[in-house]
Design an enzyme around this catalytic site. Structure first.
Site, PDB file in Angstrom:
ATOM      1  N   PHE A 149      -8.920 -23.647   5.223  1.00 20.41           N
ATOM      2  CA  PHE A 149      -8.399 -24.032   3.745  1.00 20.41           C
ATOM      3  C   PHE A 149      -6.935 -24.095   3.482  1.00 20.41           C
ATOM      4  CE2 PHE A 149      -7.938 -19.413   3.177  1.00 20.41           C
ATOM      5  CZ  PHE A 149      -6.975 -19.482   2.184  1.00 20.41           C
ATOM      6  N   SER A 206      -8.204 -17.660  11.138  1.00 23.36           N
ATOM      7  CA  SER A 206      -8.077 -16.072  11.238  1.00 23.36           C
ATOM      8  C   SER A 206      -8.224 -15.640  12.714  1.00 23.36           C
ATOM      9  CB  SER A 206      -8.939 -15.240  10.597  1.00 23.36           C
ATOM     10  OG  SER A 206     -10.331 -15.217  10.972  1.00 23.36           O
ATOM     11  N   CYS A 212      -0.020 -19.248   7.733  1.00 24.17           N
ATOM     12  CA  CYS A 212      -0.001 -18.505   9.050  1.00 24.17           C
ATOM     13  C   CYS A 212       1.567 -18.314   9.435  1.00 24.17           C
ATOM     14  CB  CYS A 212      -0.746 -18.933  10.005  1.00 24.17           C
ATOM     15  SG  CYS A 212      -0.201 -20.714  10.788  1.00 24.17           S
ATOM     16  N   GLU A 238      -2.810  -9.045   8.785  1.00 20.50           N
ATOM     17  CA  GLU A 238      -2.725  -9.843   7.915  1.00 20.50           C
ATOM     18  C   GLU A 238      -3.248 -10.171   6.582  1.00 20.50           C
ATOM     19  OE1 GLU A 238      -2.275 -14.781   8.748  1.00 20.50           O
ATOM     20  OE2 GLU A 238      -4.310 -14.031   9.099  1.00 20.50           O
TER      21      GLU A 238
END
Length: 505
Positions: A155, A232, A287, A392
């Site tokens: 996304f 992820s 990321c 994260e």
């Protein structure tokens, strides 16, 4: 939630916009700044994926037969078309994902850069040849397309990440199937309008909207030869293992916990600018976001005052407003998950020196109460063993860890199970040389907040940040989307006109 009528999106299969035939439901596409429903996205089913893969397989022979130069020229045309629609694309990114319009324009710029890099395919797809490996015997390696390639996109970069894959795949002669994130499908609708206008053979590029069923179908579908994924780390591992189990070539890019090391000799003003952009750009939903600062020795005292001042000066708001520095996160559910992380860090002993949890109350009517807003947050006194320092968070949250030496800083960075990117801020060439040599991460920045490579270099995550052998874009993109074939040959005639074999008719 605004209850206006919203259009149901189509898939793009075999050169046509097509309503799904096997959808199991629909989801709202929501503007995270206002909770406005922008569209509805279908949860396509297995039959829809089958149709896209069948179209891609049927298109392969014709597309592969087109010369490499002609394929590159189609990409040159695509570049011009995307450039003409760049503002439309950027506004779509901001509307559905929430990042500021400046961030979105930069993202679209990187999207177009990927097309530009793929235009070099007549050079980058070249093989190698060596004459006389033995007497009168030559050996050569040639590159050929892999086949049907699929990508599963996240996304946080609706424009750029799908184009880490699509232009390189089709430039190399493959056919392509994209599943965009069901949270942000609108940007690719615009991109595929421009792809449709190129006049490619039907089925060369396809788009299937959907959720988990389409993802699982891509991993197991016998008609798909290669899979690319960004998301992820836990899901990246599942994708890698699932696709590899079914014999597919796979690259799965996972999460990160990126550290930024600040040495005592760092030049503070540009260092703070780099840290702020890295930690809070795109509301930390990258990321490659720097989510941990490691201050070495006296750097902590030099850095914290200017860092806090700069972070407090950021304006949180609707990304479409030019003056906004930080937009909303992707959803209210994501905001609540991030605020839970802040609370857990605080409970573990970290000091919240800048708290973004009350930004909506602080700015009052400036923010839509239904928006997914969270302000920049800084936690000091974080220890390396804390969960918030290891996992994260994917939001505008920056942890600060103190280290006494560069040795200790390197140990802290290398203790992470992730290895996406890291940066060091210093004027010491010796420190940089040692850092880049010893650090266990795939992308290194020197006085750079976000060390993401340009399109001509690969996106090179390590450890739990990447599952596979060949990375995305750059030379690795061509490697991933081609198979090498080695040909060893000799001829028994001297070629002096001794027969019709050497005469064209």
């Amino acid at each position: 939630m605004t209850t206006t009528a919203a259009r149901l999106l189509d898939n793009y299969i075999a050169g046509s916009w097509t309503a799904p035939t096997a959808a199991t439901g629909e989801l709202d596409v929501v503007n995270p700044a206002s909770a406005e429903v922008l569209a509805r996205v279908p949860l396509s089913g297995a039959a829809d994926l089958d149709a896209a893969v069948s179209a891609a397989r049927a298109a392969l022979p014709e597309w592969r037969a087109i010369s490499t130069i002609a394929r590159a020229r189609k990409l040159f045309e695509l570049r011009e078309r995307l450039l003409a629609r760049s503002e439309d694309l950027a506004r779509a990114v901001t509307a559905e994902m929430g990042k500021t319009i400046a961030d979105s324009r930069a993202e679209v710029g990187r999207m177009i850069e990927m097309v530009e890099a793929a235009c070099a395919v007549p050079t980058t797809m070249q093989g190698r040849i060596l004459e006389d490996v033995s007497r009168n015997i030559d050996a050569e390696t040639i590159r050929q397309p892999v086949g049907v390639c699929a990508a599963i996109a996240p996304f946080n970069f609706p424009a750029m990440v799908p184009f880490w894959f699509l232009p390189f795949a089709i430039a190399c002669g493959n056919a392509f199937v994209l599943k965009p994130s069901e949270q942000v499908p609108l940007t690719m609708q615009i991109a595929y309008e421009e792809l449709d206008a190129l006049g490619l053979p039907d089925g060369v590029v396809n788009l299937v909207n959907g959720g988990r069923e389409i993802v699982e179908g891509i991993l197991s579908h016998p008609g798909i030869d290669a899979v690319s994924f960004v998301g992820s780390a836990p899901v990246a591992r599942i994708v890698y293992e699932g696709a590899a189990k079914h014999g597919k070539r796979v690259q799965a890019l996972g999460g990160a916990k990126n550290h930024m090391v600040v040495m005592p000799d760092a030049v503070i003003e540009p260092t703070v600018e780099g840290l702020i952009g890295s930690a809070f750009g795109a509301a930390g939903q990258r990321c490659m976001a720097g989510s941990v600062v490691v201050t070495v020795g006296d750097a902590h005292e030099q850095l914290m005052g200017p860092l806090l001042k700069a972070a407090r000066g950021l304006t949180v708001g609707d990304g479409i407003v030019e003056s906004s520095d930080v937009g909303p996160v992707i959803s209210c559910a994501a905001r609540d998950r991030i605020t839970d992380w802040i609370a857990r860090g605080e409970a573990d002993g970290a000091q919240v020196v800048l708290d973004g949890r009350g930004v909506a109350d602080a700015q009052g009517s400036d923010l839509n109460p239904d928006g997914a807003y969270l302000g920049p947050t800084i936690l000091d006194g974080v220890r390396p063993g804390m969960e918030i320092a290891q996992e994260e968070v994917f939001g505008p949250v920056l942890c600060v860890i103190r280290a006494e030496s560069l040795d200790e800083a390197i140990e802290i960075v290398n203790s992470s199970r992730f290895g996406n990117g890291t940066s060091i801020f210093t004027e010491s060439g010796a420190s940089v040389r040692r850092y880049r040599h010893e650090i266990q991460a795939g992308m290194i920045g020197v006085n750079i907040g976000v060390a993401a490579p340009v399109a001509f270099f690969p996106f090179s995550g390590w450890k739990d940040s990447f599952f596979g052998d060949t990375h995305a874009h750059g030379s690795d993109g061509v490697d991933f989307y081609t198979r090498k074939k080695t040909v060893t040959s000799r001829y028994f005639s001297s070629g002096q006109g001794s027969g019709s074999y050497f005469v064209e008719r």
